[in-house]
Design a protein around this motif. Structure first.
Motif, PDB file in Angstrom:
ATOM      1  N   ASP A 214       0.819  -1.103   0.068  1.00 21.55           N
ATOM      2  CA  ASP A 214       0.080   0.108   0.044  1.00 21.55           C
ATOM      3  C   ASP A 214       0.914   1.210   0.113  1.00 21.55           C
ATOM      4  O   ASP A 214       1.182   1.749   1.031  1.00 21.55           O
ATOM      5  CB  ASP A 214      -0.959  -0.038   1.240  1.00 21.55           C
ATOM      6  CG  ASP A 214      -1.975   1.198   1.195  1.00 21.55           C
ATOM      7  OD1 ASP A 214      -2.100   1.904   0.054  1.00 21.55           O
ATOM      8  OD2 ASP A 214      -2.652   1.228   2.273  1.00 21.55           O
ATOM      9  N   TYR A 215       1.411   1.620  -1.347  1.00 20.67           N
ATOM     10  CA  TYR A 215       2.388   2.510  -1.156  1.00 20.67           C
ATOM     11  C   TYR A 215       1.727   4.103  -0.968  1.00 20.67           C
ATOM     12  O   TYR A 215       2.827   4.945  -0.526  1.00 20.67           O
ATOM     13  CB  TYR A 215       2.930   2.623  -2.674  1.00 20.67           C
ATOM     14  CG  TYR A 215       2.406   3.381  -3.833  1.00 20.67           C
ATOM     15  CD1 TYR A 215       2.718   4.783  -3.975  1.00 20.67           C
ATOM     16  CD2 TYR A 215       1.377   2.855  -4.474  1.00 20.67           C
ATOM     17  CE1 TYR A 215       2.151   5.488  -5.049  1.00 20.67           C
ATOM     18  CE2 TYR A 215       0.647   3.293  -5.483  1.00 20.67           C
ATOM     19  CZ  TYR A 215       1.183   4.659  -5.805  1.00 20.67           C
ATOM     20  OH  TYR A 215       0.395   5.464  -6.779  1.00 20.67           O
ATOM     21  N   ASP A 216       0.580   4.453  -1.142  1.00 15.25           N
ATOM     22  CA  ASP A 216      -0.149   5.478  -0.799  1.00 15.25           C
ATOM     23  C   ASP A 216      -0.905   5.393   0.359  1.00 15.25           C
ATOM     24  O   ASP A 216      -1.702   6.511   0.697  1.00 15.25           O
ATOM     25  CB  ASP A 216      -0.899   6.093  -2.137  1.00 15.25           C
ATOM     26  CG  ASP A 216      -1.891   4.702  -2.316  1.00 15.25           C
ATOM     27  OD1 ASP A 216      -2.065   3.893  -1.961  1.00 15.25           O
ATOM     28  OD2 ASP A 216      -2.603   5.327  -3.583  1.00 15.25           O
ATOM     29  N   ARG A 217      -0.997   4.567   1.076  1.00 19.73           N
ATOM     30  CA  ARG A 217      -1.517   4.267   2.239  1.00 19.73           C
ATOM     31  C   ARG A 217      -3.021   4.468   2.347  1.00 19.73           C
ATOM     32  O   ARG A 217      -3.644   5.210   3.227  1.00 19.73           O
ATOM     33  CB  ARG A 217      -0.760   5.028   3.601  1.00 19.73           C
ATOM     34  CG  ARG A 217       0.620   4.561   3.834  1.00 19.73           C
ATOM     35  CD  ARG A 217       1.357   5.171   4.879  1.00 19.73           C
ATOM     36  NE  ARG A 217       0.350   5.913   5.974  1.00 19.73           N
ATOM     37  CZ  ARG A 217       0.624   6.576   6.750  1.00 19.73           C
ATOM     38  NH1 ARG A 217       2.347   6.743   7.007  1.00 19.73           N
ATOM     39  NH2 ARG A 217       0.112   7.084   7.779  1.00 19.73           N
ATOM     40  N   ASP A 218      -3.629   4.120   1.296  1.00 18.98           N
ATOM     41  CA  ASP A 218      -5.048   4.391   1.277  1.00 18.98           C
ATOM     42  C   ASP A 218      -5.915   3.330   1.557  1.00 18.98           C
ATOM     43  O   ASP A 218      -7.369   3.446   1.517  1.00 18.98           O
ATOM     44  CB  ASP A 218      -5.652   4.680  -0.266  1.00 18.98           C
ATOM     45  CG  ASP A 218      -5.429   3.719  -1.373  1.00 18.98           C
ATOM     46  OD1 ASP A 218      -4.703   2.606  -1.136  1.00 18.98           O
ATOM     47  OD2 ASP A 218      -5.880   3.920  -2.420  1.00 18.98           O
ATOM     48  N   GLY A 219      -5.278   2.397   1.972  1.00 20.42           N
ATOM     49  CA  GLY A 219      -5.963   1.099   2.611  1.00 20.42           C
ATOM     50  C   GLY A 219      -6.353  -0.094   1.754  1.00 20.42           C
ATOM     51  O   GLY A 219      -6.840  -0.875   1.884  1.00 20.42           O
ATOM     52  N   GLY A 304       7.154   5.404   8.410  1.00 19.24           N
ATOM     53  CA  GLY A 304       5.826   4.954   8.243  1.00 19.24           C
ATOM     54  C   GLY A 304       5.514   4.725   6.727  1.00 19.24           C
ATOM     55  O   GLY A 304       4.002   4.348   6.534  1.00 19.24           O
ATOM     56  N   TRP A 305       6.127   4.983   5.828  1.00 23.13           N
ATOM     57  CA  TRP A 305       5.853   4.745   4.306  1.00 23.13           C
ATOM     58  C   TRP A 305       6.751   3.568   3.573  1.00 23.13           C
ATOM     59  O   TRP A 305       7.927   3.744   4.031  1.00 23.13           O
ATOM     60  CB  TRP A 305       5.844   6.072   3.624  1.00 23.13           C
ATOM     61  CG  TRP A 305       5.304   7.036   4.023  1.00 23.13           C
ATOM     62  CD1 TRP A 305       5.095   7.794   4.994  1.00 23.13           C
ATOM     63  CD2 TRP A 305       3.611   7.567   3.603  1.00 23.13           C
ATOM     64  NE1 TRP A 305       4.281   8.672   5.221  1.00 23.13           N
ATOM     65  CE2 TRP A 305       3.257   8.584   4.130  1.00 23.13           C
ATOM     66  CE3 TRP A 305       3.064   7.100   2.442  1.00 23.13           C
ATOM     67  CZ2 TRP A 305       2.078   9.297   3.789  1.00 23.13           C
ATOM     68  CZ3 TRP A 305       1.963   7.623   1.994  1.00 23.13           C
ATOM     69  CH2 TRP A 305       1.424   8.870   2.619  1.00 23.13           C
ATOM     70  N   PRO A 306       6.068   2.809   2.990  1.00 25.24           N
ATOM     71  CA  PRO A 306       6.960   1.553   2.380  1.00 25.24           C
ATOM     72  C   PRO A 306       7.646   1.996   1.237  1.00 25.24           C
ATOM     73  O   PRO A 306       7.317   2.617   0.294  1.00 25.24           O
ATOM     74  CB  PRO A 306       5.930   0.603   1.836  1.00 25.24           C
ATOM     75  CG  PRO A 306       4.390   1.506   1.615  1.00 25.24           C
ATOM     76  CD  PRO A 306       4.650   2.791   2.586  1.00 25.24           C
ATOM     77  N   ASN A 323       8.312   8.974  -1.453  1.00 25.93           N
ATOM     78  CA  ASN A 323       8.249  10.551  -1.154  1.00 25.93           C
ATOM     79  C   ASN A 323       6.961  10.973  -0.453  1.00 25.93           C
ATOM     80  O   ASN A 323       6.712  12.059  -0.294  1.00 25.93           O
ATOM     81  CB  ASN A 323       8.484  11.163  -2.385  1.00 25.93           C
ATOM     82  CG  ASN A 323       9.894  10.934  -3.022  1.00 25.93           C
ATOM     83  OD1 ASN A 323      10.936  10.807  -2.282  1.00 25.93           O
ATOM     84  ND2 ASN A 323       9.893  10.900  -4.356  1.00 25.93           N
ATOM     85  N   HIS A 324       6.200  10.255   0.032  1.00 25.22           N
ATOM     86  CA  HIS A 324       4.959  10.446   0.550  1.00 25.22           C
ATOM     87  C   HIS A 324       4.013  11.065  -0.177  1.00 25.22           C
ATOM     88  O   HIS A 324       2.930  11.509   0.265  1.00 25.22           O
ATOM     89  CB  HIS A 324       5.158  11.154   1.956  1.00 25.22           C
ATOM     90  CG  HIS A 324       6.339  10.591   2.823  1.00 25.22           C
ATOM     91  ND1 HIS A 324       6.738  11.312   4.011  1.00 25.22           N
ATOM     92  CD2 HIS A 324       6.988   9.597   2.730  1.00 25.22           C
ATOM     93  CE1 HIS A 324       7.654  10.530   4.490  1.00 25.22           C
ATOM     94  NE2 HIS A 324       8.011   9.411   3.844  1.00 25.22           N
ATOM     95  N   THR A 329      11.946   8.035  -5.332  1.00 31.77           N
ATOM     96  CA  THR A 329      13.341   8.266  -5.651  1.00 31.77           C
ATOM     97  C   THR A 329      14.207   7.249  -5.558  1.00 31.77           C
ATOM     98  O   THR A 329      14.110   6.864  -4.457  1.00 31.77           O
ATOM     99  CB  THR A 329      13.695   9.475  -5.192  1.00 31.77           C
ATOM    100  OG1 THR A 329      12.636  10.652  -5.204  1.00 31.77           O
ATOM    101  CG2 THR A 329      15.219  10.013  -5.544  1.00 31.77           C
ATOM    102  N   ASP A 330      14.836   6.874  -6.716  1.00 31.96           N
ATOM    103  CA  ASP A 330      16.058   5.940  -6.242  1.00 31.96           C
ATOM    104  C   ASP A 330      17.033   6.381  -5.464  1.00 31.96           C
ATOM    105  O   ASP A 330      17.861   7.460  -5.791  1.00 31.96           O
ATOM    106  CB  ASP A 330      16.574   5.320  -7.719  1.00 31.96           C
ATOM    107  CG  ASP A 330      17.638   4.545  -7.564  1.00 31.96           C
ATOM    108  OD1 ASP A 330      17.614   3.544  -6.516  1.00 31.96           O
ATOM    109  OD2 ASP A 330      18.551   4.541  -8.275  1.00 31.96           O
ATOM    110  N   ARG A 331      17.417   5.714  -4.553  1.00 28.36           N
ATOM    111  CA  ARG A 331      18.506   6.205  -3.272  1.00 28.36           C
ATOM    112  C   ARG A 331      19.508   5.096  -3.152  1.00 28.36           C
ATOM    113  O   ARG A 331      20.036   4.743  -2.289  1.00 28.36           O
ATOM    114  CB  ARG A 331      17.873   6.545  -2.106  1.00 28.36           C
ATOM    115  CG  ARG A 331      17.097   7.582  -1.935  1.00 28.36           C
ATOM    116  CD  ARG A 331      17.851   8.804  -2.039  1.00 28.36           C
ATOM    117  NE  ARG A 331      18.560   9.056  -0.703  1.00 28.36           N
ATOM    118  CZ  ARG A 331      18.164   9.693   0.387  1.00 28.36           C
ATOM    119  NH1 ARG A 331      16.945   9.723   0.350  1.00 28.36           N
ATOM    120  NH2 ARG A 331      19.249   9.464   1.218  1.00 28.36           N
ATOM    121  N   GLY A 332      19.550   4.002  -4.395  1.00 25.66           N
ATOM    122  CA  GLY A 332      20.575   2.766  -4.190  1.00 25.66           C
ATOM    123  C   GLY A 332      21.828   3.303  -4.106  1.00 25.66           C
ATOM    124  O   GLY A 332      22.633   2.590  -3.294  1.00 25.66           O
TER     125      GLY A 332
END
Length: 599
Positions: A214-219, A304-306, A323-324, A329-332
């Motif tokens: 749930d990447y946008d946390r909308d359930g 708190g965000w996947p 990024n909520h 953003t790739d941070r590898g």
């Protein structure tokens, strides 16, 4: 140092900046080597830059772990098919397939789904992905036909999630071809809803690992899909025809280097049974042109965000930070997980994440190709990782080719061990008369509770020492008795079901049920405190190598006989504590109820 790299360490503490700058130097070296290595040699390998392997650390196996293979006795009569078993012409024939462990019929016992491949030539009877129902007492029944599983073709990966929040576990299968979504109708039967869900059925793509999240946390659960190579058999050279079709002088399948890379995909759940491809606006497809296998969703920075980690073969690994705002953003590179400790890209296949040292942060283990060792990316700060594989005890077997990998507490001592399923990709590699053979044993690294691991492979029972060309791996508690077992999908062969004698340690398992959060509570973070032990784990869909494990969270307790508290940080943002009475049992935890009840 380039400005785009320096900008990524701005605002960090002095200690973090020192570590980050060191990682950037390694990354720059790796970026240079990447350009060199992409132009030389065959693909599923990398430039071996680590220190040479040392004699294995002698560790006496006091864990009591003894693994035995009971697949045949348990009724798993599956046979994997992937092209010609001895004369493989194209890369797709060597990557194998995944396995899923989940409760498809809601009877409280986890079942097994084994993904299958196919062959280029027409067969009288097409190999099929098969579903085995858990009958109890480690016995399984093939229910593929009655369950409505009808797919055949170049099956690759699988992940499980209740995407419509109806309380039933749905299944997503990845293919070289087009992917398939099966909706569970709650009556022990699946319906192919790929077209109705808005997922593409036209064209050919090579998808590999997947994860519901749930990447946008909308359930509602969305869907992340890794993609590997853009493969056209009509335009791909045959073995030995090009430099990238050679391995140490052998003529082998071409690629992945020399073949076009692909882009990863993110599908947003529209809450009406349909999905929308948001890869481009979410920046999930950036960077593109990589060869990605495994997806691991996890809140690596504890905001708190996947986020999503992708293990990539012969190209840098990716860590897509959430990024909520609906984008990633790739941070590898800046986080230290793109390359190994020497700044080189690796031939990465499998991956898993866990809090193996009780720091409260999720670290990563990644399997790699021949002439290399696994990577163990230790999560230092949430924003920065260090590859500690050599110093932590994983650097002694450079001639294994690792695929499925899992953090799993095999002895219930409260510390995550590491299990790796191995097997070479080229059937003719035995002609080289090297230490690396086509069929290989597995590896078991026992957590020594001091941040290091002891290699107890040869002491952990006959199941570990079976030689196969292993690929997909998943784990689960098939008897609900606290003893985790491992399922391995072997290339062109029958599977393994490795069971342990009953572990000595106590345990607790929890099944999370979301109300405001997604029903499966995917992304929920659980902390269990018992005496001096504090463990953290997350509910996850997709793991290991194109596979899916039992989503119930299992916590070994060792000699502890009481749980002080269990805390859940739900994807909805709610934080809730639960009182757990009793041990050596499975509890259901319902969001907002404040209660944990027997399951």
């Amino acid at each position: 140092m380039p400005r785009f790299l320096l900008s990524r360490i701005a605002g960090k503490s002095r200690w973090e900046k020192i570590g980050a700058r060191a990682g950037m130097v390694a990354a720059l070296v790796g970026m240079f080597l990447l350009g060199v290595s992409r132009t030389s040699g065959q693909g599923m390998s990398t430039v071996p830059l680590r220190a040479p392997a040392r004699p294995a650390r002698k560790v006496l196996n006091k864990s009591g772990i003894t693994l035995h293979d009971i697949a045949q006795k348990a009724g798993l009569d599956f046979r994997h098919v992937s092209g010609d078993p001895t004369d493989k012409r194209f890369l797709i024939e060597g990557t194998g397939s995944g396995v899923a462990v989940f409760d498809y019929d809601g009877d409280g016992l986890v079942d097994i789904l084994l993904v299958n491949g196919t062959r280029w030539e027409k067969l009288d009877q097409q190999p099929q992905t098969r579903l085995y129902r858990n009958l109890g007492h480690l016995q399984f029944q093939d229910v593929t036909e009655s369950a409505g599983i009808k797919t055949s073709g170049w099956g690759q990966g699988v992940c499980v999630g209740d995407y419509d929040n109806d309380g039933q576990e749905d299944v997503f299968l990845t293919f070289y071809g087009h992917n398939v979504l099966y909706r569970n109708d709650g009556r022990g039967h699946f319906l192919d809803v790929t077209r109705e869900a808005g997922l593409p059925e036209d064209g050919v793509r090579w998808s590999t690992g997947c994860s519901f999240l749930d990447y946008d946390r909308d359930g509602f659960l969305d869907l992340a899909v890794a993609n590997y190579v853009t493969l056209d058999p009509r335009a791909t050279p045959l073995p030995g025809a090009k430099d990238f079709c050679q391995f140490k002088g052998l003529a082998v399948m071409c690629g992945p280097r020399g073949l076009p890379g692909s882009k990863n995909i993110l599908y947003r759940n529209l809450k009406n049974g349909r999905f929308q491809d948001v890869s481009a606006p979410a920046h999930f497809d950036r960077p593109g042109g990589y060869y990605c296998f495994s997806t691991i969703a996890g809140d690596f920075d504890q905001d708190g965000w996947p986020d999503v980690f992708l293990a990539c073969d012969s190209t840098p690994n990716l860590l897509l930070r959430n990024n909520h705002d609906g984008t990633f953003t790739d941070r590898g590179i800046s986080s230290g997980v793109a390359f190994n400790e020497n700044g080189a890209e690796q031939g990465s296949m499998g991956a898993d994440a866990a809090d193996f040292d009780h720091s409260g942060r999720l670290s990563l283990v990644v399997t790699n190709f021949d002439d290399d060792i696994p990577a163990l990316y230790f999560n230092e700060t949430g924003d920065f990782f260090t590859d500690v594989a050599l110093e932590r005890g994983l650097g002694y077997r450079p001639h294994h080719v690792g695929w499925g990998v899992a953090f799993v507490d095999m002895d219930n001592d409260g510390w995550q061990d590491i299990f790796i399923a191995n097997g070479h990709v080229y059937p003719n590699v035995d002609r080289l008369k090297r230490e690396s053979t086509f069929r290989q044993i597995k590896n078991l690294y026992w957590n020594l509770q001091d941040g290091t691991f002891g290699d107890i492979t040869e002491q952990s029972g006959p199941g570990t020492l079976l030689q196969t060309a292993a690929r997909g791996l998943a784990y689960g508690d098939f008897e609900n008795n606290g003893s985790l077992a491992l399922v391995i999908n072997n290339l062109d062969s029958s599977p393994n079901l490795l069971v342990n004698q009953k572990p000595a340690g106590n345990w607790i398992a929890v099944k999370l049920i979301g109300t405001q959060s997604n029903r499966d509570a995917v992304g929920a973070r659980v902390t269990v405190a018992a005496g001096s032990s504090v463990q953290t784990a997350e509910v996850r869909s997709g793991c290991c190598y194109m596979s899916h494990s039992d989503s119930r969270l299992h916590f070994g307790l060792g000699s502890q006989t009481k749980i002080d508290f269990l805390e859940v940080w739900w994807p909805s943002g709610r934080r809730e504590q639960f009182e757990i009475t009793g041990i050596n049992t499975l509890r259901a935890v319902l969001e907002g109820s404040g209660k944990a009840v027997p399951q």
